[in-house]
Design a protein around this motif. Sequence first.
Motif, PDB file in Angstrom:
ATOM      1  N   THR A 147       0.848  -1.190   0.000  1.00 39.86           N
ATOM      2  CA  THR A 147       0.000   0.000   0.000  1.00 39.86           C
ATOM      3  C   THR A 147       0.881   1.237   0.000  1.00 39.86           C
ATOM      4  O   THR A 147       2.068   1.183   0.347  1.00 39.86           O
ATOM      5  N   GLU A 148       0.290   2.373  -0.359  1.00 37.67           N
ATOM      6  CA  GLU A 148       1.039   3.628  -0.350  1.00 37.67           C
ATOM      7  C   GLU A 148       1.453   3.996   1.070  1.00 37.67           C
ATOM      8  O   GLU A 148       2.539   4.564   1.279  1.00 37.67           O
ATOM      9  N   LYS A 149       0.634   3.663   2.048  1.00 38.14           N
ATOM     10  CA  LYS A 149       0.978   3.941   3.443  1.00 38.14           C
ATOM     11  C   LYS A 149       2.224   3.175   3.855  1.00 38.14           C
ATOM     12  O   LYS A 149       3.107   3.715   4.543  1.00 38.14           O
ATOM     13  N   GLU A 150       2.333   1.921   3.447  1.00 30.30           N
ATOM     14  CA  GLU A 150       3.516   1.119   3.762  1.00 30.30           C
ATOM     15  C   GLU A 150       4.744   1.677   3.058  1.00 30.30           C
ATOM     16  O   GLU A 150       5.849   1.676   3.612  1.00 30.30           O
ATOM     17  N   ARG A 151       4.566   2.152   1.802  1.00 28.52           N
ATOM     18  CA  ARG A 151       5.695   2.739   1.083  1.00 28.52           C
ATOM     19  C   ARG A 151       6.179   4.018   1.766  1.00 28.52           C
ATOM     20  O   ARG A 151       7.381   4.272   1.860  1.00 28.52           O
ATOM     21  N   GLU A 152       5.242   4.833   2.241  1.00 28.65           N
ATOM     22  CA  GLU A 152       5.613   6.068   2.932  1.00 28.65           C
ATOM     23  C   GLU A 152       6.365   5.754   4.220  1.00 28.65           C
ATOM     24  O   GLU A 152       7.343   6.437   4.561  1.00 28.65           O
ATOM     25  N   ALA A 153       5.932   4.703   4.928  1.00 27.87           N
ATOM     26  CA  ALA A 153       6.619   4.320   6.164  1.00 27.87           C
ATOM     27  C   ALA A 153       8.039   3.851   5.883  1.00 27.87           C
ATOM     28  O   ALA A 153       8.968   4.110   6.661  1.00 27.87           O
ATOM     29  N   ALA A 154       8.239   3.173   4.767  1.00 33.36           N
ATOM     30  CA  ALA A 154       9.578   2.688   4.415  1.00 33.36           C
ATOM     31  C   ALA A 154      10.516   3.816   4.036  1.00 33.36           C
ATOM     32  O   ALA A 154      11.744   3.658   4.093  1.00 33.36           O
ATOM     33  N   ARG A 155       9.953   4.961   3.652  1.00 32.81           N
ATOM     34  CA  ARG A 155      10.790   6.108   3.257  1.00 32.81           C
ATOM     35  C   ARG A 155      10.795   7.218   4.314  1.00 32.81           C
ATOM     36  O   ARG A 155      11.431   8.246   4.123  1.00 32.81           O
ATOM     37  N   ALA A 156      10.059   7.033   5.409  1.00 33.01           N
ATOM     38  CA  ALA A 156       9.839   8.111   6.379  1.00 33.01           C
ATOM     39  C   ALA A 156      11.157   8.691   6.895  1.00 33.01           C
ATOM     40  O   ALA A 156      12.054   7.953   7.317  1.00 33.01           O
ATOM     41  N   PRO A 157      11.312  10.031   6.889  1.00 31.85           N
ATOM     42  CA  PRO A 157      12.554  10.669   7.349  1.00 31.85           C
ATOM     43  C   PRO A 157      12.561  10.837   8.864  1.00 31.85           C
ATOM     44  O   PRO A 157      12.548  11.955   9.386  1.00 31.85           O
ATOM     45  N   ASN A 158      12.570   9.705   9.597  1.00 33.00           N
ATOM     46  CA  ASN A 158      12.635   9.795  11.061  1.00 33.00           C
ATOM     47  C   ASN A 158      13.667   8.803  11.596  1.00 33.00           C
ATOM     48  O   ASN A 158      14.069   7.855  10.914  1.00 33.00           O
ATOM     49  N   LEU A 159      14.064   9.022  12.825  1.00 33.79           N
ATOM     50  CA  LEU A 159      15.160   8.249  13.409  1.00 33.79           C
ATOM     51  C   LEU A 159      14.743   6.826  13.755  1.00 33.79           C
ATOM     52  O   LEU A 159      15.562   5.907  13.687  1.00 33.79           O
ATOM     53  N   SER A 160      13.482   6.613  14.102  1.00 36.84           N
ATOM     54  CA  SER A 160      13.064   5.245  14.431  1.00 36.84           C
ATOM     55  C   SER A 160      13.152   4.354  13.198  1.00 36.84           C
ATOM     56  O   SER A 160      13.548   3.189  13.290  1.00 36.84           O
ATOM     57  N   ARG A 161      12.756   4.894  12.036  1.00 35.37           N
ATOM     58  CA  ARG A 161      12.903   4.123  10.794  1.00 35.37           C
ATOM     59  C   ARG A 161      14.369   3.846  10.520  1.00 35.37           C
ATOM     60  O   ARG A 161      14.749   2.762  10.085  1.00 35.37           O
ATOM     61  N   LYS A 162      15.241   4.821  10.793  1.00 36.33           N
ATOM     62  CA  LYS A 162      16.678   4.657  10.557  1.00 36.33           C
ATOM     63  C   LYS A 162      17.262   3.557  11.443  1.00 36.33           C
ATOM     64  O   LYS A 162      18.063   2.732  10.988  1.00 36.33           O
ATOM     65  N   ILE A 163      16.853   3.522  12.701  1.00 35.89           N
ATOM     66  CA  ILE A 163      17.342   2.487  13.607  1.00 35.89           C
ATOM     67  C   ILE A 163      16.897   1.114  13.128  1.00 35.89           C
ATOM     68  O   ILE A 163      17.671   0.148  13.091  1.00 35.89           O
ATOM     69  N   SER A 164      15.623   1.006  12.726  1.00 40.05           N
ATOM     70  CA  SER A 164      15.108  -0.268  12.214  1.00 40.05           C
ATOM     71  C   SER A 164      15.878  -0.694  10.970  1.00 40.05           C
ATOM     72  O   SER A 164      16.228  -1.871  10.811  1.00 40.05           O
ATOM     73  N   GLU A 165      16.176   0.267  10.114  1.00 40.28           N
ATOM     74  CA  GLU A 165      16.931  -0.006   8.890  1.00 40.28           C
ATOM     75  C   GLU A 165      18.328  -0.519   9.211  1.00 40.28           C
ATOM     76  O   GLU A 165      18.837  -1.448   8.573  1.00 40.28           O
ATOM     77  N   LEU A 166      18.971   0.099  10.242  1.00 41.79           N
ATOM     78  CA  LEU A 166      20.314  -0.343  10.656  1.00 41.79           C
ATOM     79  C   LEU A 166      20.287  -1.780  11.145  1.00 41.79           C
ATOM     80  O   LEU A 166      21.168  -2.587  10.816  1.00 41.79           O
ATOM     81  N   ARG A 167      19.285  -2.121  11.925  1.00 38.56           N
ATOM     82  CA  ARG A 167      19.202  -3.481  12.465  1.00 38.56           C
ATOM     83  C   ARG A 167      19.025  -4.499  11.331  1.00 38.56           C
ATOM     84  O   ARG A 167      19.651  -5.559  11.326  1.00 38.56           O
TER      85      ARG A 167
END
Length: 731
Positions: A147-167
């Motif tokens: 969904t577009e909502k899931e795509r936006e979450a995968a690109r979200a410019p926030n630190l929690s997404r960045k931490i998840s991406e690092l893991r």
Amino acid sequence: MTVIRSVAGLGLAGALGGVLAAAVAIPAVGGAGIATRNVAATFIDLPPAPREEPLSQVTTLLDKNGKRFAQFYEANRTTVPLAQVAPVMRRAIIAIEDARFYEHGGMDVKGTLRAVITNTQAGGIKQGGSSLTQQLVKNILVENAETEKEREAARAPNLSRKISELRYALAMEEKYRKDEILERYLNIAYFGAGAYGVEAAARRFFSTSAARLTLAQAATLAGAVRLPYSTDPSLGRSQQARLRERRDLVLDRMAGLGMITHATATATKRAPLDIRLRPEPGGCAESAYPYFCLYVQRELLTNPVFGGTRDERQRRMARGGLVLKTTLDPVAQRAAERAIADRISAKDTEVAAEAMVEPGSGRIRALAASKKFGRNPGDRNNGPRTTFNLAADVQHGGGMGFQAGSTFKVFTLATALKQGWRFDEGFKTPGVFVPAEGYRNCAGRPVNAPSTRIFNASGEGNGGPHSLSTGTWKSVNIFYMMLERRVGLCNVVETARSLGISRADGTPLREVPTFTLGVNEMDPLTVAAAFAAFGARGRYCRPLAIVEIVDREGLRTHVPPACEQVLERDVADAVNHVLSGVFSKGTMKGQSIGRPAAGKTGTNNGYTSAWFAGYTPDLAAAVSLGDIRGSYRYPLRGVRIGDQWYGQVQGASLPGPIWVESMTSALRHTRPASFARPNMARFGGGYTPGLSEAMAAEKRAEKRAEARRHFKKLRQRYRDYFRWLQRRHRH
């Protein structure tokens, strides 16, 4: 390399933990030690690597000879192994995106620390520090989003997404070797201009392959990855200028890392971009044969053979990567297109469509229409284009269809022959007929029409005595209405259904007395497939467009014909015998394809539409004609079609000639085949009161008419001769 080694090996575990703790705003109430332990757990207790769905790739359509004629895709991508990517491309992408790629364990600690400190101070994402593995993770999450909502979450410019991406990135490093990660990244990354993955980008930007990329080309593509939209060379000069700046930056970076010399970088920067954009058409509108392409697309979505549910079929088509070998015959397709274009302009509101089907297999050989496929300027309804697949039903992108007219008489003919009628058996018919009694539908309910008056269509026969043969050859409406009543309306409907007949709009067939006159709206493909069954001696085959599927792993799936013997061979042979007479003695007399053929004209009362459907043992075709604005409001009377004026259009006057020309060309490389001889002991003979006398009178009338025509020609010759003598005398 383990996660602990990748972090502790640089002696930065404590510092990293403290900085990241600050970045995610962990409360400092328990002192720095608690924060450090929490972050350590975050990066030691890793999740599994992210789920990797097969990457979306191009689906390719091949004709029966194996030549590509269309492709469609959700993403223009062709995956390739790392060995098929030029080494210079690998070095270029590493130089600009992650110079320490082969040194770190999924997280570039130095780059991450620098970025996290900057971002913490700024209160948000201000600086990138992602390793190539982190970028791969982000792309995977975006690719997996439904969904577009899931795509936006995968690109979200926030630190929690960045931490998840690092893991996830650290987990990826545990699972794959470095080269495997690089290969995945090069195949998933978006480069701009609609190109996903390095192979598609090499083709799109430079008309080459990933394996053949030069230094300048590799640097250009590597530079495009970071800013694929603002450096898209297909958008204009300003984007190409930014792309060149990015290319030069990559070259400088490669020189600084010792991958190339500074002299080589300087020399390469002097060269122009040399973009050679190669069109990568996607979708049926850009196909050479758009109507066939559209049919294949809809077949993939609607046929359970290609997946148990529509969602499953939709996902399979969207992911692509398939090679579909189809039944399209380019010779037949071009023959149908030319025959239509020779007589009808795309600008005409009258539209013709033709479908060709192979008897005995159901393979669709051609789908053609008089209008081009696509939208008209300003999205106008009327114009030279249409988005309807005029040769097919609604399920396959078609419209509502046109009434099939007298082509439906063939189902009454077949029913009568099944019940034991003979070729010369018949009865007398009046000049007008009212179907007031004797008609029941398949539910057993009376469906009489006492207020309806049936006449014979102009040019297709008169009242009087008619047999099964003469009533067919002359297409006598009243004869067939009376015959339908005698053999049973429901029996005729069931015969039609067994031959694949269903309405173009998908609604139930209208089981009414005028069923035999073709009151149901049909599409050419359905009619052609039904007539093909007679050419195959009673074997009906569902129309087949795809014969083989090759998936992305190279697994081949053969799609066999779906056929059933629905008529006795003897009955089909008898139908062929009667319908062959349409060319020699009936409504198509004087028109021929130079080989044995059978068929039936279709002219509706009021001239709302016109048809011809016919076949040989090798090929069947049906041609429909009607006004795209509405056949009832705009009948085929007093119309100019192409460059010719028609007082009224009959099945033999326009659909017939289209059929003759297209079939002649389509079969020019096929040796003529004959129909099986009918069983005369079963179907020969029969008696119709008054028929022999009527036929004798008709022959006498024909002789008198021929004598008058001959006398008229002689008289004209004499007149021309005397005029010539007078002119000569004066001179």
